[in-house]
Design a protein around this motif. Sequence first.
Motif, PDB file in Angstrom:
ATOM      1  N   ALA A 533       0.853  -1.198   0.000  1.00 17.20           N
ATOM      2  CA  ALA A 533       0.000   0.000   0.000  1.00 17.20           C
ATOM      3  C   ALA A 533       0.881   1.237   0.000  1.00 17.20           C
ATOM      4  CB  ALA A 533      -0.921  -0.004   1.218  1.00 17.20           C
ATOM      5  N   GLU A 534       0.275   2.384  -0.254  1.00 17.35           N
ATOM      6  CA  GLU A 534       1.026   3.635  -0.242  1.00 17.35           C
ATOM      7  C   GLU A 534       1.520   3.922   1.174  1.00 17.35           C
ATOM      8  OE1 GLU A 534      -1.641   6.680  -1.480  1.00 17.35           O
ATOM      9  OE2 GLU A 534      -2.800   6.676   0.374  1.00 17.35           O
ATOM     10  N   PRO A 535       2.573   4.670   1.311  1.00 17.86           N
ATOM     11  CA  PRO A 535       3.117   4.974   2.649  1.00 17.86           C
ATOM     12  C   PRO A 535       2.048   5.560   3.568  1.00 17.86           C
ATOM     13  CG  PRO A 535       4.639   5.705   0.937  1.00 17.86           C
ATOM     14  CD  PRO A 535       3.388   5.278   0.238  1.00 17.86           C
ATOM     15  N   GLY A 536       2.040   5.066   4.804  1.00 17.91           N
ATOM     16  CA  GLY A 536       1.101   5.583   5.790  1.00 17.91           C
ATOM     17  C   GLY A 536      -0.251   4.917   5.779  1.00 17.91           C
ATOM     18  N   ARG A 537      -0.452   3.965   4.890  1.00 20.70           N
ATOM     19  CA  ARG A 537      -1.751   3.291   4.821  1.00 20.70           C
ATOM     20  C   ARG A 537      -1.533   1.774   4.903  1.00 20.70           C
ATOM     21  NH1 ARG A 537      -6.550   5.156   3.374  1.00 20.70           N
ATOM     22  NH2 ARG A 537      -5.642   7.029   2.426  1.00 20.70           N
ATOM     23  N   GLN A 538      -2.331   1.132   5.717  1.00 23.02           N
ATOM     24  CA  GLN A 538      -2.240  -0.322   5.829  1.00 23.02           C
ATOM     25  C   GLN A 538      -3.384  -0.959   5.056  1.00 23.02           C
ATOM     26  OE1 GLN A 538      -2.539  -1.996   9.795  1.00 23.02           O
ATOM     27  NE2 GLN A 538      -1.688  -3.960   9.169  1.00 23.02           N
ATOM     28  N   MET A 539      -3.048  -1.818   4.111  1.00 19.83           N
ATOM     29  CA  MET A 539      -4.040  -2.522   3.312  1.00 19.83           C
ATOM     30  C   MET A 539      -3.916  -4.018   3.562  1.00 19.83           C
ATOM     31  SD  MET A 539      -5.804  -0.277   1.528  1.00 19.83           S
ATOM     32  CE  MET A 539      -6.483  -1.185   0.141  1.00 19.83           C
ATOM     33  N   LEU A 540      -5.058  -4.686   3.496  1.00 20.98           N
ATOM     34  CA  LEU A 540      -5.117  -6.120   3.737  1.00 20.98           C
ATOM     35  C   LEU A 540      -5.714  -6.832   2.537  1.00 20.98           C
ATOM     36  CD1 LEU A 540      -6.541  -6.011   7.396  1.00 20.98           C
ATOM     37  CD2 LEU A 540      -4.146  -6.174   6.701  1.00 20.98           C
ATOM     38  N   GLY A 541      -5.444  -8.113   2.459  1.00 21.76           N
ATOM     39  CA  GLY A 541      -6.020  -8.978   1.434  1.00 21.76           C
ATOM     40  C   GLY A 541      -6.035 -10.399   1.951  1.00 21.76           C
ATOM     41  N   PHE A 542      -6.132 -11.352   1.055  1.00 26.31           N
ATOM     42  CA  PHE A 542      -6.260 -12.744   1.467  1.00 26.31           C
ATOM     43  C   PHE A 542      -5.232 -13.633   0.765  1.00 26.31           C
ATOM     44  CE2 PHE A 542     -10.752 -11.248   1.941  1.00 26.31           C
ATOM     45  CZ  PHE A 542     -10.844 -11.404   3.322  1.00 26.31           C
ATOM     46  N   GLU A 543      -4.730 -14.593   1.512  1.00 25.05           N
ATOM     47  CA  GLU A 543      -3.964 -15.718   0.959  1.00 25.05           C
ATOM     48  C   GLU A 543      -4.874 -16.939   0.988  1.00 25.05           C
ATOM     49  OE1 GLU A 543      -0.587 -18.906   2.477  1.00 25.05           O
ATOM     50  OE2 GLU A 543      -0.747 -16.961   3.476  1.00 25.05           O
ATOM     51  N   THR A 544      -4.960 -17.659  -0.114  1.00 22.71           N
ATOM     52  CA  THR A 544      -5.783 -18.866  -0.161  1.00 22.71           C
ATOM     53  C   THR A 544      -4.997 -20.048   0.406  1.00 22.71           C
ATOM     54  OG1 THR A 544      -7.042 -18.100  -2.081  1.00 22.71           O
ATOM     55  CG2 THR A 544      -7.025 -20.465  -1.673  1.00 22.71           C
ATOM     56  N   LEU A 545      -5.638 -20.831   1.266  1.00 22.28           N
ATOM     57  CA  LEU A 545      -5.019 -22.007   1.866  1.00 22.28           C
ATOM     58  C   LEU A 545      -5.419 -23.301   1.160  1.00 22.28           C
ATOM     59  CD1 LEU A 545      -5.516 -21.228   5.679  1.00 22.28           C
ATOM     60  CD2 LEU A 545      -3.435 -20.915   4.328  1.00 22.28           C
ATOM     61  N   THR A 546      -6.648 -23.363   0.685  1.00 25.32           N
ATOM     62  CA  THR A 546      -7.205 -24.608   0.152  1.00 25.32           C
ATOM     63  C   THR A 546      -6.591 -24.945  -1.201  1.00 25.32           C
ATOM     64  OG1 THR A 546      -9.272 -24.159   1.289  1.00 25.32           O
ATOM     65  CG2 THR A 546      -9.345 -25.776  -0.495  1.00 25.32           C
ATOM     66  N   LEU A 547      -6.244 -26.204  -1.374  1.00 27.86           N
ATOM     67  CA  LEU A 547      -5.631 -26.696  -2.607  1.00 27.86           C
ATOM     68  C   LEU A 547      -6.499 -27.791  -3.204  1.00 27.86           C
ATOM     69  CD1 LEU A 547      -2.138 -26.750  -1.005  1.00 27.86           C
ATOM     70  CD2 LEU A 547      -2.462 -25.737  -3.254  1.00 27.86           C
ATOM     71  N   CYS A 548      -7.216 -27.470  -4.265  1.00 26.55           N
ATOM     72  CA  CYS A 548      -8.030 -28.470  -4.954  1.00 26.55           C
ATOM     73  C   CYS A 548      -8.607 -27.825  -6.219  1.00 26.55           C
ATOM     74  CB  CYS A 548      -9.163 -28.975  -4.065  1.00 26.55           C
ATOM     75  SG  CYS A 548     -10.186 -30.248  -4.826  1.00 26.55           S
ATOM     76  N   PRO A 549      -8.585 -28.530  -7.351  1.00 26.42           N
ATOM     77  CA  PRO A 549      -9.151 -27.945  -8.559  1.00 26.42           C
ATOM     78  C   PRO A 549     -10.636 -27.599  -8.404  1.00 26.42           C
ATOM     79  CG  PRO A 549      -7.843 -29.882  -9.096  1.00 26.42           C
ATOM     80  CD  PRO A 549      -7.984 -29.852  -7.598  1.00 26.42           C
ATOM     81  N   ILE A 550     -11.048 -26.571  -9.119  1.00 31.88           N
ATOM     82  CA  ILE A 550     -12.456 -26.203  -9.237  1.00 31.88           C
ATOM     83  C   ILE A 550     -12.941 -26.729 -10.585  1.00 31.88           C
ATOM     84  CG2 ILE A 550     -14.060 -24.260  -9.459  1.00 31.88           C
ATOM     85  CD1 ILE A 550     -12.041 -22.676  -7.657  1.00 31.88           C
ATOM     86  N   ASP A 551     -14.007 -27.509 -10.562  1.00 33.92           N
ATOM     87  CA  ASP A 551     -14.491 -28.118 -11.793  1.00 33.92           C
ATOM     88  C   ASP A 551     -14.886 -27.035 -12.802  1.00 33.92           C
ATOM     89  OD1 ASP A 551     -16.391 -29.583 -13.677  1.00 33.92           O
ATOM     90  OD2 ASP A 551     -15.662 -31.213 -12.416  1.00 33.92           O
ATOM     91  N   THR A 552     -14.398 -27.157 -14.024  1.00 34.78           N
ATOM     92  CA  THR A 552     -14.630 -26.114 -15.030  1.00 34.78           C
ATOM     93  C   THR A 552     -15.761 -26.453 -15.999  1.00 34.78           C
ATOM     94  OG1 THR A 552     -12.963 -27.110 -16.490  1.00 34.78           O
ATOM     95  CG2 THR A 552     -12.221 -25.403 -14.943  1.00 34.78           C
ATOM     96  N   ARG A 553     -16.385 -27.631 -15.844  1.00 38.20           N
ATOM     97  CA  ARG A 553     -17.379 -28.049 -16.841  1.00 38.20           C
ATOM     98  C   ARG A 553     -18.670 -27.239 -16.770  1.00 38.20           C
ATOM     99  NH1 ARG A 553     -17.268 -34.396 -15.511  1.00 38.20           N
ATOM    100  NH2 ARG A 553     -16.861 -33.471 -13.455  1.00 38.20           N
ATOM    101  N   ALA A 554     -18.942 -26.593 -15.657  1.00 41.00           N
ATOM    102  CA  ALA A 554     -20.173 -25.807 -15.536  1.00 41.00           C
ATOM    103  C   ALA A 554     -19.904 -24.317 -15.568  1.00 41.00           C
ATOM    104  CB  ALA A 554     -20.905 -26.191 -14.249  1.00 41.00           C
ATOM    105  N   ILE A 555     -18.732 -23.917 -16.086  1.00 44.49           N
ATOM    106  CA  ILE A 555     -18.385 -22.501 -16.172  1.00 44.49           C
ATOM    107  C   ILE A 555     -18.707 -21.980 -17.563  1.00 44.49           C
ATOM    108  CG2 ILE A 555     -16.519 -20.817 -16.041  1.00 44.49           C
ATOM    109  CD1 ILE A 555     -15.007 -22.720 -14.215  1.00 44.49           C
ATOM    110  N   ASP A 556     -19.369 -20.841 -17.605  1.00 42.82           N
ATOM    111  CA  ASP A 556     -19.535 -20.100 -18.856  1.00 42.82           C
ATOM    112  C   ASP A 556     -18.483 -18.995 -18.845  1.00 42.82           C
ATOM    113  OD1 ASP A 556     -20.226 -18.614 -21.044  1.00 42.82           O
ATOM    114  OD2 ASP A 556     -22.322 -18.285 -20.462  1.00 42.82           O
ATOM    115  N   THR A 557     -17.354 -19.249 -19.497  1.00 37.99           N
ATOM    116  CA  THR A 557     -16.253 -18.285 -19.449  1.00 37.99           C
ATOM    117  C   THR A 557     -16.605 -16.973 -20.130  1.00 37.99           C
ATOM    118  OG1 THR A 557     -15.304 -19.305 -21.427  1.00 37.99           O
ATOM    119  CG2 THR A 557     -14.475 -20.050 -19.291  1.00 37.99           C
TER     120      THR A 557
END
Length: 604
Positions: A533-557
């Motif tokens: 983040a820019e100096p003087g500002r604290q920003m947060l986000g997420f790290e993903t822990l779970t490891l497993c494919p997401i099925d792509t057959r029902a995705i409309d890309t």
Amino acid sequence: MSFQDFDSELGVGDHAARLASLREQLRKDDLDGFIIPRADAHQGEYVADADARLAWLTGFTGSAGFCIVTADQAGVFIDGRYRVQVKSQIDLNHFTPVPWPETAPSDWLQQALPDGGRIGFDPWLHTRKEIETIDHALKDSGIGLIAVDHNPVDQIWTDRPAPPVGAARMHRDDFSGESSADKRARLAAELKKAGEAAAFLSLPDSISWLLNIRGADVPKNPIVQSFAVLSDDGQVALFADPAKFDDQLRAKLGNQVSILPPAGLSAALTDLEGPVRLDPASAPEAAFRLLEGSGTQISPGPDPAIMPKAIKNQAELRGMRDAHRRDGAAMVSLLAWLDKQDPANLTEIDVVRKLEDYRVQQGITDISFDTIMGAGPNGAIVHYKVSTATNRRMAQDEMLLIDSGGQYPDGTTDITRTLPLGNPPEGSVEPFTAVLRGMIAISRAQFPKGVAGAHLDALARQFLWSLGLDYDHGTGHGVGAALCVHEGPIRISRISNVALQPGMILSNEPGYYREGAFGIRLENLIVVQEVPAEPGRQMLGFETLTLCPIDTRAIDTNRMSQDEIDWLNDYHAWVRAELSPLVDDQSQDWLIKATAPIGLISSL
């Protein structure tokens, strides 16, 4: 051996007869009604059979809800997760589902008792906050809440199971990252700074975290059912069945931890010198009444362990990451096996058992909750629990929802994947894609310090909302480290105002449910972390822990942005790199195909 029971007697019985017996007992006790909560004295979401009063009386086995019984009405209050399930479990001729929180208990009571009345409650089974909220709403209604010394449900429950006596064990310091002595000293210093002589702890996961112990009192939750008093000098009086603790464990706990019989709790509370911290949101109403009766000064405040427990240290995060690698290998093995089966030859129980076998190979000590294996219309039951009575044979071209997790010595997992058994069923591609986009939106979110789950919840729902769709549960819950899979106080939901902090672990699980047809839910666990983040500002986000494919057959890309597709492809590349060395050749071949990059052109 199976960790999951498919023939549980919980919730089975002649509920009409039990209701009649309770009403007779209420007449004897001069009560016009009684509140039967799901929770036990520790406010646990998962309760031992001895405390499953709601299920025993009504047949409803969900993890949240309550019943209010009067002379001529019996309302079973359930939230959006259980609107389908409750109709299949209770006798609708004698019990009536009540949508909650849309209908407050005070409003229902005033409708049921327009001339007023005496409503009993067990003060050990309700928090001070809960009772004050109902009591305030009943002001001037002529309805009074009456604390009872003897629970009338317990008086008629003649074959009530004995309380659990699971053996307690130490949780290794290299997994916890901090010794119990250091934790107790840290929290005791905070009490002293606040001018408090002691704190009363009633949440078993807080106590288990504080003392670095684990137990086997409640299936799927490695806690020791207990109460505790933490003094400002770091000493702990632990009220738990002494039979749970062997000599070796007692020696490791040391002489600053006294193990006392639970029967002595009431007397010990009345002997305390204040101020004593009690959490109105988690401590039993009975504890407040005991201290008030003895004249001890009460200092209302949060459980002192609840926030330190929620903010995982580096050792806990390392254990969670390691547990998720092993759990991911188990899930990939299951999905690779499932992809080669004829669905018509499988039942839901078959797949639950197969997944459990793969997790056993990866070293689980238990599952983290009963696996939700919802095929076709059963997937629309948000917290569906398969039994021999409901076990469904699978069919080609229907959806299968798998929500499951494991308890490992170093971590707790919770993952949901939804996949078509063949082709996606009619009407499922659009909501599946919207659910996936919502999960990605949370995964990619960046936000300033001070943001709470309520601020993020809409990110997960926006794509469903644009279709006129939604889901009736929160988007995420807190998760313990080798502890309870549902952990407070953090959530991603419209009612969560607890600011997120680095080290907190949550689930990320938007969904969509079409009653009678299918359910869709995708879930990863995520940990809050700092991001640039820019100096003087604290920003947060997420790290993903779970490891497993997401099925792509029902995705409309074609409904996805390039950034969303890039996120999914990057996630799959990471999953492939992490898990390929951990699975056999057949599963590895499947994994390579399941994580192949996708593009903007839909194959549907």
